[in-house]
Design an enzyme around this catalytic site. Structure first.
Site, PDB file in Angstrom:
ATOM      1  N   ARG A 139       0.808  -1.225   0.000  1.00 54.51           N
ATOM      2  CA  ARG A 139       0.000   0.000   0.000  1.00 54.51           C
ATOM      3  C   ARG A 139       0.839   1.271   0.000  1.00 54.51           C
ATOM      4  O   ARG A 139       1.912   1.316   0.622  1.00 54.51           O
ATOM      5  CB  ARG A 139      -0.931   0.001   1.219  1.00 54.51           C
ATOM      6  CG  ARG A 139      -2.019  -1.056   1.127  1.00 54.51           C
ATOM      7  CD  ARG A 139      -2.705  -1.326   2.435  1.00 54.51           C
ATOM      8  NE  ARG A 139      -3.792  -2.286   2.247  1.00 54.51           N
ATOM      9  CZ  ARG A 139      -3.615  -3.616   2.243  1.00 54.51           C
ATOM     10  NH1 ARG A 139      -2.405  -4.131   2.425  1.00 54.51           N
ATOM     11  NH2 ARG A 139      -4.647  -4.422   2.050  1.00 54.51           N
TER      12      ARG A 139
ATOM     13  N   ASP B 146      -1.853 -10.156   8.460  1.00 56.78           N
ATOM     14  CA  ASP B 146      -1.597  -9.439   7.204  1.00 56.78           C
ATOM     15  C   ASP B 146      -0.635  -8.314   7.570  1.00 56.78           C
ATOM     16  O   ASP B 146      -0.994  -7.141   7.573  1.00 56.78           O
ATOM     17  CB  ASP B 146      -2.892  -8.908   6.599  1.00 56.78           C
ATOM     18  CG  ASP B 146      -2.733  -8.467   5.148  1.00 56.78           C
ATOM     19  OD1 ASP B 146      -1.605  -8.587   4.622  1.00 56.78           O
ATOM     20  OD2 ASP B 146      -3.713  -7.993   4.551  1.00 56.78           O
TER      21      ASP B 146
ATOM     22  N   HIS C 176      -0.823  -2.539  -4.544  1.00 55.97           N
ATOM     23  CA  HIS C 176      -0.258  -3.475  -5.521  1.00 55.97           C
ATOM     24  C   HIS C 176      -0.215  -2.933  -6.944  1.00 55.97           C
ATOM     25  O   HIS C 176      -0.489  -3.635  -7.919  1.00 55.97           O
ATOM     26  CB  HIS C 176      -1.022  -4.794  -5.493  1.00 55.97           C
ATOM     27  CG  HIS C 176      -0.801  -5.613  -4.253  1.00 55.97           C
ATOM     28  ND1 HIS C 176       0.325  -5.502  -3.471  1.00 55.97           N
ATOM     29  CD2 HIS C 176      -1.578  -6.563  -3.660  1.00 55.97           C
ATOM     30  CE1 HIS C 176       0.240  -6.350  -2.467  1.00 55.97           C
ATOM     31  NE2 HIS C 176      -0.900  -6.998  -2.546  1.00 55.97           N
TER      32      HIS C 176
ATOM     33  N   GLU D  82       5.253 -12.716   1.218  1.00 55.74           N
ATOM     34  CA  GLU D  82       5.606 -11.778   0.157  1.00 55.74           C
ATOM     35  C   GLU D  82       6.865 -11.006   0.546  1.00 55.74           C
ATOM     36  O   GLU D  82       6.835 -10.142   1.418  1.00 55.74           O
ATOM     37  CB  GLU D  82       4.456 -10.804  -0.082  1.00 55.74           C
ATOM     38  CG  GLU D  82       3.136 -11.473  -0.409  1.00 55.74           C
ATOM     39  CD  GLU D  82       1.958 -10.560  -0.155  1.00 55.74           C
ATOM     40  OE1 GLU D  82       1.903  -9.473  -0.782  1.00 55.74           O
ATOM     41  OE2 GLU D  82       1.105 -10.893   0.690  1.00 55.74           O
TER      42      GLU D  82
ATOM     43  N   HIS E 113       3.042 -12.983  -5.319  1.00 57.44           N
ATOM     44  CA  HIS E 113       1.913 -13.119  -4.394  1.00 57.44           C
ATOM     45  C   HIS E 113       1.360 -14.545  -4.389  1.00 57.44           C
ATOM     46  O   HIS E 113       0.136 -14.748  -4.343  1.00 57.44           O
ATOM     47  CB  HIS E 113       0.815 -12.122  -4.766  1.00 57.44           C
ATOM     48  CG  HIS E 113      -0.018 -11.660  -3.620  1.00 57.44           C
ATOM     49  ND1 HIS E 113      -0.850 -12.507  -2.913  1.00 57.44           N
ATOM     50  CD2 HIS E 113      -0.162 -10.439  -3.054  1.00 57.44           C
ATOM     51  CE1 HIS E 113      -1.479 -11.821  -1.977  1.00 57.44           C
ATOM     52  NE2 HIS E 113      -1.081 -10.555  -2.036  1.00 57.44           N
TER      53      HIS E 113
END
Length: 341
Positions: A88, A245, A113, A305, A184
């Site tokens: 982000r 996350d 992304h 990631e 991803h």
């Protein structure tokens, strides 16, 4: 290694962002018991087949058997090459050299992304690089999704001796810009057929003593949290469960060579995965937000990631993601497969 036609995009803006039909090819890489399939659409890792402790192979990444599946379910970024900026950027803008650049806001007030049509929704040119590697490349024009500079970018997917999958990224620009690339893929080492179920029982290890604290929109506040004594501490391997996350600040920082930083272990199949990277950060995402339209249940995979930190263009205290003319962006991540037997 071989290439085969996987499908054709119609050429409508909804699926290509380009003019005219575009063929999508699938490249199949095989080496030392590992088989990997990579798509020219989005640089997607469609499948990775590796053996369990008894020698039985299975696909261990979440994906779809046809192009329509990827076009219908773009939100989770299944297996995709993500850019021009992974993760982000707050409020969909950043300032570089005194100029503010507005970006596509595709995640509430923020850019995520790479925007509405990031690298994951583009068709890449492909060429074989020796018997066990394919190089994908494209030119991201100046202003694409709001990012400055004409960016020439490539990603080389290779099966190394022993069957490790490496992804090496390179990029050059003709104007100052920001770059942050990742893959991803969602991993389920138990196998991703209808019997696989959740990946929540996988043991996770991350060599990161801090996480970047995020607000309700998952944008860093600038604060770093020591993971000691918290649910974020994966320095000793343990089951993750749901609810992650988060960007980990890797202990090693930025390195010229890929250094092992994380691992997964499925105690049922015995499969293991280790992740090595040159990057300073790693996003642990436990896929809790999969919706009912997907053929996968929430938590069916775990994403690891490798990346620079979210919102780095607005956080000068974070490792820089600025790329200038005359410089070469390089990043490399290696996924090594094994078993506990």
């Amino acid at each position: 290694m071989r290439s085969e036609l996987f499908g054709t995009l119609s050429g409508t803006p909804s699926d290509t962002g380009e003019h005219g039909p575009q063929d999508v090819h699938r490249w199949v890489l095989e080496r030392d018991g590992v088989r990997v399939r990579v798509l020219t659409y989005g640089g997607i890792v469609q499948s990775v087949e590796v053996p369990d402790r008894a020698g039985a192979p299975a696909d261990v990444v979440l994906g779809f058997p046809d192009l329509d599946g990827y076009l219908a379910h773009t939100g989770p970024y299944f297996g995709a090459l993500v850019g021009r900026y992974a993760n982000r950027i707050a409020e969909g803008r950043f300032t570089l050299d005194g100029r503010t650049y507005p970006l596509a806001r595709n995640n509430g007030p923020n850019s995520l992304h790479g925007g509405e049509r990031g690298f994951d929704k583009r068709v890449w040119a492909a060429e074989a690089v020796g018997p066990h590697a394919v190089r994908l490349s494209r030119v991201s024009p100046d202003g694409e999704e709001g990012f400055p500079g004409r960016l020439e970018v490539s990603a080389t997917y290779a099966l190394e001796p022993g069957g490790a999958l490496s992804i090496a990224y390179e990029a050059v620009t003709d104007a100052p810009t920001v770059v942050n690339l990742t893959n991803h893929t969602y991993w389920n080492l138990g196998g991703t057929d209808e019997k696989a179920g959740s990946a929540a029982g996988h043991a996770v290890r991350i060599d990161g003593g801090w996480v970047t604290v995020a607000d309700g929109d998952l944008v860093p506040t600038g604060e770093l949290l020591d993971v000691t004594g918290t649910r974020f501490d994966f320095r000793a391997a343990r089951a993750a469960g749901p609810g992650y996350d988060h960007n980990y600040v890797l202990d090693k920082g930025v390195t010229a060579e890929a250094v092992e930083v994380a691992g997964l272990h499925d105690p049922v199949s015995g499969r293991t995965l280790s992740v090595a990277t040159t990057e300073p950060g790693l996003q642990l995402y436990t896929a809790d937000h999969f919706d009912a339209a997907l053929p996968f249940e929430p938590g069916a995979g775990i994403a690891l990631e490798t990346q620079h930190f979210p919102d780095s263009p607005n956080r000068p205290e974070f490792p820089s993601t600025v790329l200038r003319p005359g410089e070469v962006f390089r990043s490399r991540t290696v996924y090594t497969f094994g078993t506990d037997a």
